[in-house]
Write a protein that holds these residues in place. Structure first.
Motif, PDB file in Angstrom:
ATOM      1  N   TRP A   1     -19.825  -5.509   1.955  1.00 35.30           N
ATOM      2  CA  TRP A   1     -18.814  -4.555   2.406  1.00 35.30           C
ATOM      3  C   TRP A   1     -17.940  -4.160   1.223  1.00 35.30           C
ATOM      4  O   TRP A   1     -17.658  -4.992   0.359  1.00 35.30           O
ATOM      5  N   VAL A   2     -17.477  -2.905   1.200  1.00 35.05           N
ATOM      6  CA  VAL A   2     -16.518  -2.471   0.184  1.00 35.05           C
ATOM      7  C   VAL A   2     -15.221  -2.100   0.902  1.00 35.05           C
ATOM      8  O   VAL A   2     -15.233  -1.344   1.875  1.00 35.05           O
ATOM      9  N   TRP A   3     -14.114  -2.661   0.427  1.00 32.41           N
ATOM     10  CA  TRP A   3     -12.824  -2.589   1.125  1.00 32.41           C
ATOM     11  C   TRP A   3     -11.763  -1.917   0.262  1.00 32.41           C
ATOM     12  O   TRP A   3     -11.746  -2.074  -0.960  1.00 32.41           O
ATOM     13  N   ILE A   4     -10.843  -1.241   0.913  1.00 34.81           N
ATOM     14  CA  ILE A   4      -9.549  -0.897   0.330  1.00 34.81           C
ATOM     15  C   ILE A   4      -8.542  -1.826   0.985  1.00 34.81           C
ATOM     16  O   ILE A   4      -8.435  -1.867   2.215  1.00 34.81           O
ATOM     17  N   VAL A   5      -7.840  -2.604   0.189  1.00 34.00           N
ATOM     18  CA  VAL A   5      -6.927  -3.614   0.721  1.00 34.00           C
ATOM     19  C   VAL A   5      -5.553  -3.462   0.082  1.00 34.00           C
ATOM     20  O   VAL A   5      -5.404  -2.934  -1.029  1.00 34.00           O
ATOM     21  N   MET A   6      -4.544  -3.962   0.789  1.00 35.36           N
ATOM     22  CA  MET A   6      -3.207  -4.081   0.228  1.00 35.36           C
ATOM     23  C   MET A   6      -2.998  -5.529  -0.181  1.00 35.36           C
ATOM     24  O   MET A   6      -3.263  -6.452   0.603  1.00 35.36           O
ATOM     25  N   GLY A   7      -2.555  -5.726  -1.409  1.00 31.70           N
ATOM     26  CA  GLY A   7      -2.264  -7.058  -1.909  1.00 31.70           C
ATOM     27  C   GLY A   7      -0.877  -7.105  -2.502  1.00 31.70           C
ATOM     28  O   GLY A   7      -0.103  -6.142  -2.405  1.00 31.70           O
ATOM     29  N   SER A   8      -0.546  -8.187  -3.144  1.00 26.99           N
ATOM     30  CA  SER A   8       0.792  -8.360  -3.708  1.00 26.99           C
ATOM     31  C   SER A   8       1.078  -7.368  -4.831  1.00 26.99           C
ATOM     32  O   SER A   8       2.242  -7.082  -5.128  1.00 26.99           O
ATOM     33  N   GLU A   9       0.024  -6.838  -5.452  1.00 25.88           N
ATOM     34  CA  GLU A   9       0.203  -5.895  -6.555  1.00 25.88           C
ATOM     35  C   GLU A   9      -0.153  -4.466  -6.145  1.00 25.88           C
ATOM     36  O   GLU A   9      -0.407  -3.614  -6.995  1.00 25.88           O
ATOM     37  N   GLY A  10      -0.169  -4.205  -4.854  1.00 24.64           N
ATOM     38  CA  GLY A  10      -0.472  -2.862  -4.369  1.00 24.64           C
ATOM     39  C   GLY A  10      -1.897  -2.743  -3.857  1.00 24.64           C
ATOM     40  O   GLY A  10      -2.559  -3.743  -3.559  1.00 24.64           O
ATOM     41  N   LEU A  11      -2.360  -1.507  -3.750  1.00 27.08           N
ATOM     42  CA  LEU A  11      -3.712  -1.267  -3.259  1.00 27.08           C
ATOM     43  C   LEU A  11      -4.746  -1.647  -4.310  1.00 27.08           C
ATOM     44  O   LEU A  11      -4.531  -1.471  -5.503  1.00 27.08           O
TER      45      LEU A  11
ATOM     46  N   PRO B   1      -6.581  -5.621   5.025  1.00 23.41           N
ATOM     47  CA  PRO B   1      -7.560  -4.527   4.970  1.00 23.41           C
ATOM     48  C   PRO B   1      -7.014  -3.212   5.521  1.00 23.41           C
ATOM     49  O   PRO B   1      -6.382  -3.186   6.574  1.00 23.41           O
ATOM     50  N   LEU B   2      -7.269  -2.146   4.774  1.00 22.63           N
ATOM     51  CA  LEU B   2      -6.920  -0.806   5.245  1.00 22.63           C
ATOM     52  C   LEU B   2      -8.147  -0.025   5.683  1.00 22.63           C
ATOM     53  O   LEU B   2      -8.103   0.739   6.651  1.00 22.63           O
TER      54      LEU B   2
ATOM     55  N   ALA C   1       1.235  -1.580   9.243  1.00 17.25           N
ATOM     56  CA  ALA C   1       1.189  -2.918   9.845  1.00 17.25           C
ATOM     57  C   ALA C   1       1.308  -4.008   8.786  1.00 17.25           C
ATOM     58  O   ALA C   1       1.873  -5.078   9.048  1.00 17.25           O
ATOM     59  N   SER C   2       0.784  -3.742   7.584  1.00 17.38           N
ATOM     60  CA  SER C   2       0.882  -4.736   6.509  1.00 17.38           C
ATOM     61  C   SER C   2       2.327  -4.976   6.102  1.00 17.38           C
ATOM     62  O   SER C   2       2.647  -6.019   5.517  1.00 17.38           O
ATOM     63  N   ASP C   3       3.202  -4.017   6.447  1.00 18.09           N
ATOM     64  CA  ASP C   3       4.624  -4.122   6.131  1.00 18.09           C
ATOM     65  C   ASP C   3       5.447  -4.429   7.373  1.00 18.09           C
ATOM     66  O   ASP C   3       6.661  -4.236   7.385  1.00 18.09           O
ATOM     67  N   GLY C   4       4.757  -4.873   8.427  1.00 18.22           N
ATOM     68  CA  GLY C   4       5.461  -5.270   9.646  1.00 18.22           C
ATOM     69  C   GLY C   4       5.814  -4.141  10.578  1.00 18.22           C
ATOM     70  O   GLY C   4       6.583  -4.335  11.530  1.00 18.22           O
ATOM     71  N   GLN C   5       5.249  -2.963  10.353  1.00 15.89           N
ATOM     72  CA  GLN C   5       5.546  -1.806  11.194  1.00 15.89           C
ATOM     73  C   GLN C   5       4.328  -1.498  12.070  1.00 15.89           C
ATOM     74  O   GLN C   5       3.369  -0.898  11.620  1.00 15.89           O
ATOM     75  N   GLY C   6       4.376  -1.924  13.323  1.00 15.30           N
ATOM     76  CA  GLY C   6       3.266  -1.701  14.230  1.00 15.30           C
ATOM     77  C   GLY C   6       2.255  -2.835  14.167  1.00 15.30           C
ATOM     78  O   GLY C   6       2.398  -3.803  13.415  1.00 15.30           O
ATOM     79  N   ASP C   7       1.237  -2.697  14.995  1.00 15.65           N
ATOM     80  CA  ASP C   7       0.229  -3.743  15.131  1.00 15.65           C
ATOM     81  C   ASP C   7      -0.993  -3.464  14.264  1.00 15.65           C
ATOM     82  O   ASP C   7      -1.488  -2.342  14.227  1.00 15.65           O
ATOM     83  N   ALA C   8      -1.496  -4.502  13.633  1.00 13.39           N
ATOM     84  CA  ALA C   8      -2.739  -4.406  12.872  1.00 13.39           C
ATOM     85  C   ALA C   8      -3.923  -4.423  13.819  1.00 13.39           C
ATOM     86  O   ALA C   8      -3.822  -4.822  14.985  1.00 13.39           O
TER      87      ALA C   8
END
Length: 225
Positions: free
Chosen positions: A126-136, A155-156, A197-204
């Protein structure tokens, strides 16, 4: 028991970039088999009735490769269906495009990184776009491996690199599949919701909760999880 979630669009809605034949086979056979096997193995492991996310993490922690592979694949595919939408949808905007600009200096650079990572990935995964501590960032995972068991990654968006995801439409041209997928059917609205959702806004995204089994027989019998 877990059920196979419906696709969020008709089988032919992603054509010509992903054909109806591919979706019918991919969803109705491959994904269905993973779900059925997960139900069987989760019951054997004493995890029936638990959310799929818990099953994936617990199987990984126990080293139960059979359950992990099937449960993670069931989850990955359900997430993947949400990552696509019919051609002509909205481009990235708002907080999502700002995050893309900060981490990749624009959508074209993100596409280049995404296609390069996916095309260069050896064998299935699988190839993912993710949010991490240093951004996307863009990552790939092998076989059934996913972000549920990777600390600090949210995961985005994901694209399936297994051949059954593209071979009927593109033969062995994975690069063309990834390019056309990114440009035409990637669901940026879903990615934006995941980013929030990764920032606590809405449900993942979460896999649909397990349903109770049907009653066995007799009016006094109660359904069991």
């Amino acid at each position: 028991m877990f059920v196979l979630p419906d696709l969020p669009y008709p089988h032919d809605a992603l054509a010509p970039f992903v054909s109806g034949e591919t979706l019918r086979t991919h969803h109705g056979k491959h994904h269905k088999t993973y779900v059925e096997k997960t139900n069987e193995l989760a019951a054997q492991a004493g995890l029936a009735g638990r959310p799929l996310e818990d099953v994936v993490r617990e199987a990984y922690k126990r080293g139960d490769k059979g359950l992990f592979n099937n449960a993670a694949q069931a989850w990955n595919h359900a997430f993947f269906w949400q990552c696509m939408r019919p051609p002509g949808g909205a481009a990235p905007s708002g907080d999502l495009i700002r995050a893309i600009d900060e981490s990749f200096d624009g959508i074209e650079a993100l596409k280049e990184a995404f296609v390069e990572e996916g095309f260069g990935h050896f064998a299935s995964g699988w190839v993912w776009i993710v949010m991490g501590s240093e951004g996307l960032k863009v990552i790939s995972t092998h076989d059934a491996d996913d972000t549920l068991v990777r600390e600090g990654l949210f995961p985005l968006l994901v694209c399936d690199l297994w051949e059954h995801a593209y071979y009927l439409d593109y033969k062995n041209d994975r690069k063309a599949f990834l390019e056309r997928w990114f440009d035409n059917v990637a669901n940026w609205d879903f990615a934006a919701a995941q980013l929030a959702a990764s920032d606590g806004q809405g449900d993942a995204f979460r896999y649909p909760p397990p349903e109770k089994d049907a009653p066995s027989s007799g009016p006094e019998d109660r359904p069991r999880a």
